[in-house]
Structures are given as structure tokens and as C-alpha cells.
Design an enzyme around this catalytic site. Structure first.
Site, PDB file in Angstrom:
ATOM      1  N   LYS A  69       4.944 -29.592   5.566  1.00 45.53           N
ATOM      2  CA  LYS A  69       5.705 -30.681   6.182  1.00 45.53           C
ATOM      3  C   LYS A  69       4.486 -31.555   7.261  1.00 45.53           C
ATOM      4  CE  LYS A  69       9.422 -27.378   7.100  1.00 45.53           C
ATOM      5  NZ  LYS A  69      10.444 -27.881   6.934  1.00 45.53           N
ATOM      6  N   SER A 129       2.892 -22.209  14.392  1.00 41.12           N
ATOM      7  CA  SER A 129       2.572 -23.441  15.067  1.00 41.12           C
ATOM      8  C   SER A 129       2.472 -24.553  13.938  1.00 41.12           C
ATOM      9  CB  SER A 129       1.025 -23.335  15.740  1.00 41.12           C
ATOM     10  OG  SER A 129       0.112 -22.940  14.795  1.00 41.12           O
ATOM     11  N   GLY A 130       3.207 -24.342  12.903  1.00 44.63           N
ATOM     12  CA  GLY A 130       3.200 -25.516  11.905  1.00 44.63           C
ATOM     13  C   GLY A 130       4.097 -26.187  11.829  1.00 44.63           C
ATOM     14  N   GLY A 131       4.755 -27.085  10.861  1.00 46.21           N
ATOM     15  CA  GLY A 131       5.502 -27.967  10.665  1.00 46.21           C
ATOM     16  C   GLY A 131       6.944 -27.612  11.340  1.00 46.21           C
ATOM     17  N   MET A 132       7.517 -26.232  10.792  1.00 48.21           N
ATOM     18  CA  MET A 132       8.638 -26.081  11.176  1.00 48.21           C
ATOM     19  C   MET A 132       8.845 -25.757  12.584  1.00 48.21           C
ATOM     20  SD  MET A 132      11.814 -25.630  10.006  1.00 48.21           S
ATOM     21  CE  MET A 132      13.351 -24.867  10.886  1.00 48.21           C
TER      22      MET A 132
END
Length: 271
Positions: A69, A129-132
């Protein structure tokens, strides 16, 4: 489904662990509406090459899932507000070689939080803490929540995400018991190394008033099962993917199916 021919328009998804949910959802709608489209789920070890292929082959649209993402941000031509606001992309639309990036995850999560009356009266925790997670944290803040912990192993990305929205970062929940628990990591995803792992402790699940898991495959993740066993209201990744996929469908085709048809496609996608 329609017979494939040279005029058939191709849409795809790119995911670290592809499932058939999006494939079945989109192809059901194409068939029901008599549209000359086909949808195929894929994965890649070369995300830059894959995005180049979208442009070069005239692929109409692409759903982007974990872990790509954020990686695709620098590979597209136009980043629309929904993606720019959270530095995360879940949808690419190819308009004659110009790649447009959007994020429909935020819309889906925000709608589901509203349906469960999440507000400033609630405390929350978001794992990841990623895209989602970016879409989820932004939606939590937009719901009015002011007290939220971003629980992430990566301190750099976790702290940056938390501080962006006035929240706090921690590597885990420790002894916290927030009202709303949201898993925005691959923990619990079928085929992954943590497929049988709970994203939060059982004690936190038992004390929560709402448990929300963005993982769509399987729909009954360990977290969802634990919440169901505890009698805690649950939002599943299957619900998220149906709502965000419906918005993707509109972006790809310019057609908005009736609500009952979207509901039927969602049911079919999980069979």
C-alpha cells in the site's frame, strides 16, 4: 461470466497473500451486470515491475493490499486526496496510461465505525503502523476518538503515525483495556506465520466493547473467534473488503451497483 475476447477489460489485485474474496466479488458483479470485464488476484516479488505492467498492458484497475500500500505511492502519476491524506494506496485506476491512486479503505472503515457508534466517548487501540493502519487510525480520529494507542513493533513508523493524529505509541497494549480494539496487521491471516495468533490479549478482548479485525481471509480470524466467544460485538475484514471493493468497482467501471446486488456479491465472495 461473459466469454473473454480482445475487448475484455482486465482488473487485478496485488497482495502478499492473495485470496479469492475480491476476485469473486468483482466477477460476480461483472456477470450480473453483463459487463465485459474480468478480475484476477495476483502477487509479486517486483512491485515496481508489476505497476509498470499495469500501465504497459492497459490493465484498467488494480486493488492494492498488504504489504504494497505504501510502496506504490512513488510509482503512480496522480495521487488523489484519499490516498495522499494518509500516504497509502489501495486502488490504482489506469486512464489511458495515466495511473491514478486512491484509498477506499478509509471510507469503508469510517462507515463501519459510524455504524457501531464509535465516538469521542470511546478509547481505542490500533495494532499496526503500515498502509492499512494509516487508514484505520485516520478513521478513528475522524470518528472523534481522542484517546488511542497505536500498538506497533516498529517504533519509528508507529510513533510517527500516532503523533500525526495526536495519539500515543506503544510496542504493545501492556495492561491497557481500550473500548475499541482494531487489528490492522496481517496477524491472523490465513497462510501467514501468525495465522493462529491473537492480535490482542484475550483479557483485552474480554473487556472491549467492540473488536474490529481488518483481516479478510479467513473472516473468522482468531481475534474474531475470541471476541465472538466473549460476546463482544465484532466487525470483520470481510465487511471492510466488501465496502471498499464496492467503491473500487465504481472507480474501475463508472457504474454503481444497487445495494442488494453488492450484498449478494459480498455473500458470494465468502462462500
Amino acid at each position: 461470466m461473459n466469454v473473454l475476447n480482445r475487448d475484455t477489460r482486465l482488473c487485478i489485485s496485488l497482495s502478499g497473500r492473495p485470496s479469492n474474496i475480491g476476485t469473486r466479488f468483482h466477477n460476480y458483479l461483472y456477470a450480473a451486470l453483463g459487463m465485459n470485464f474480468v478480475y484476477k488476484a495476483m502477487t509479486t516479488d517486483d512491485i515496481a515491475g508489476a505497476v509498470t505492467g499495469i500501465r504497459a498492458l492497459g490493465i484498467r484497475g488494480c486493488g492494492v493490499s498488504m504489504p504494497f500500500k505504501e510502496d506504490v505511492l512513488g510509482l503512480v502519476d496522480v495521487v488523489h486526496d484519499s490516498a495522499a491524506a494518509i500516504d497509502s494506496v489501495n486502488t490504482i485506476v489506469n486512464d489511458d496510461g495515466v495511473l491514478h491512486a486512491y484509498n477506499t479503505d478509509y471510507q469503508a472503515v469510517a462507515r463501519l465505525l459510524a455504524e457501531h457508534s464509535v465516538s469521542g466517548n470511546h478509547t481505542a487501540a490500533v495494532a499496526g503502523s503500515g498502509g492499512m493502519a494509516k487508514a484505520v487510525v485516520a478513521a478513528v480520529r475522524a470518528a472523534g476518538v481522542t484517546e488511542c494507542v497505536v500498538a506497533a513493533r516498529n517504533e519509528r513508523t508507529g510513533r510517527a503515525l500516532a503523533e500525526r493524529y495526536g495519539f500515543t505509541w506503544a510496542p504493545d497494549l501492556a495492561d491497557r483495556s481500550p473500548d475499541v480494539l482494531i487489528n490492522a496487521t496481517p496477524i491472523g491471516m490465513a497462510g501467514g506465520p501468525d495465522a493462529d495468533t491473537l492480535a490482542f490479549t484475550r483479557e483485552a478482548v474480554d473487556r472491549a466493547s467492540l473488536v474490529f479485525d481488518v483481516v479478510a481471509s479467513p473472516p473468522d480470524t482468531p481475534l474474531v473467534r475470541a471476541a465472538t466467544d466473549a460476546g463482544t460485538p465484532v466487525v470483520t475484514g470481510a465487511q471492510v473488503i466488501a465496502l471498499q471493493a464496492a467503491e473500487q468497482f465504481v472507480l474501475y467501471t463508472g457504474v454503481r451497483p444497487a445495494d442488494d446486488l453488492i450484498a449478494a456479491a459480498s455473500v458470494y465472495s465468502r462462500e
